[in-house]
Write a protein that holds these residues in place. Structure first.
Motif, PDB file in Angstrom:
ATOM      1  N   LEU A  13       0.819  -1.204   0.000  1.00 18.20           N
ATOM      2  CA  LEU A  13       0.000   0.000   0.000  1.00 18.20           C
ATOM      3  C   LEU A  13       0.859   1.263   0.000  1.00 18.20           C
ATOM      4  CD1 LEU A  13      -2.532  -1.104   2.772  1.00 18.20           C
ATOM      5  CD2 LEU A  13      -2.851  -1.235   0.296  1.00 18.20           C
ATOM      6  N   SER A  15       0.908   5.372   1.262  1.00 19.54           N
ATOM      7  CA  SER A  15       0.446   6.014   2.497  1.00 19.54           C
ATOM      8  C   SER A  15      -1.065   6.216   2.450  1.00 19.54           C
ATOM      9  CB  SER A  15       1.143   7.363   2.694  1.00 19.54           C
ATOM     10  OG  SER A  15       2.506   7.159   2.955  1.00 19.54           O
ATOM     11  N   THR A  18      -2.702   2.855   2.969  1.00 19.40           N
ATOM     12  CA  THR A  18      -2.621   2.482   4.379  1.00 19.40           C
ATOM     13  C   THR A  18      -3.675   3.222   5.183  1.00 19.40           C
ATOM     14  OG1 THR A  18      -0.257   2.034   4.184  1.00 19.40           O
ATOM     15  CG2 THR A  18      -1.100   2.429   6.402  1.00 19.40           C
ATOM     16  N   ASP A  19      -3.801   4.519   4.930  1.00 14.04           N
ATOM     17  CA  ASP A  19      -4.822   5.311   5.631  1.00 14.04           C
ATOM     18  C   ASP A  19      -6.225   4.787   5.339  1.00 14.04           C
ATOM     19  OD1 ASP A  19      -2.871   6.933   6.738  1.00 14.04           O
ATOM     20  OD2 ASP A  19      -3.178   8.579   5.313  1.00 14.04           O
ATOM     21  N   TYR A  38      -6.928  -7.305  12.100  1.00 11.65           N
ATOM     22  CA  TYR A  38      -6.819  -6.722  10.757  1.00 11.65           C
ATOM     23  C   TYR A  38      -7.284  -7.700   9.689  1.00 11.65           C
ATOM     24  CZ  TYR A  38      -4.107  -2.846  12.681  1.00 11.65           C
ATOM     25  OH  TYR A  38      -3.703  -1.748  13.380  1.00 11.65           O
ATOM     26  N   GLU A  73       4.862   0.275   0.690  1.00 10.31           N
ATOM     27  CA  GLU A  73       4.769  -0.051   2.114  1.00 10.31           C
ATOM     28  C   GLU A  73       4.165  -1.441   2.255  1.00 10.31           C
ATOM     29  OE1 GLU A  73       2.755   2.984   4.398  1.00 10.31           O
ATOM     30  OE2 GLU A  73       3.644   4.559   3.178  1.00 10.31           O
ATOM     31  N   HIS A  75       2.559  -4.350   4.481  1.00 11.20           N
ATOM     32  CA  HIS A  75       1.842  -4.590   5.731  1.00 11.20           C
ATOM     33  C   HIS A  75       1.414  -6.050   5.718  1.00 11.20           C
ATOM     34  CE1 HIS A  75       1.681  -0.272   6.421  1.00 11.20           C
ATOM     35  NE2 HIS A  75       1.307  -0.148   5.162  1.00 11.20           N
TER      36      HIS A  75
END
Length: 139
Positions: A13, A15, A18-19, A38, A73, A75
């Motif tokens: 993802l 930013s 992610t948000d 999650y 990113e 996660h």
């Protein structure tokens, strides 16, 4: 002894992505009125995606705005191992349609599912959340 079968899914993802995932997670936890993993958020997102018409799925996967959610990113989200064949079935349905040139990746499918979840009504999220135990039973 039989344990819960789960696996880790990797989300790529930006930013902004992610948000959006965290906003969906918070929203689902608020609807469930519970602390949730999650993986429940990712599972609900895929359940919602699975109920979308194939033409709409293809449109969602080709939306230019989806590119803003994908990034570098990483996660890691733990969820039922049954999520993988469920996502595979969605990908097969998309591939069987003649509306898309290249089969999307699982990573892109996850991001599109998050976008679909973000656009869904609270009632739909609540219904999908209630379906989790029956759809993704732990072995």
């Amino acid at each position: 002894m039989v344990g819960n079968r789960s696996r880790t899914y990797r989300l790529h993802l930006s930013s902004e992505g992610t948000d959006l995932f965290l906003a969906c997670h918070y929203r689902l936890a608020r609807i469930a009125r519970s602390f949730i993993p999650y993986g429940a958020t990712l599972s609900v997102a895929l359940l919602l995606m699975g109920s979308v018409d194939t033409d709409e799925l293809v449109a969602e996967l080709t939306m230019p705005s989806l590119k803003k959610l994908v990034g570098n990113e990483e996660h890691y989200v733990g969820a039922s191992a049954q999520l993988k064949p469920f996502a595979g079935a969605i990908l097969e349905r998309i591939a069987a349609s003649d509306h898309i040139d290249a089969r999307p990746t699982v990573a892109k499918l996850h991001v599109a599912a998050i976008a679909i979840m973000a656009a869904s009504e609270d009632r739909a999220l609540a219904r999908a959340f209630r379906r989790l135990p029956d759809t993704f039973q732990q072995d």
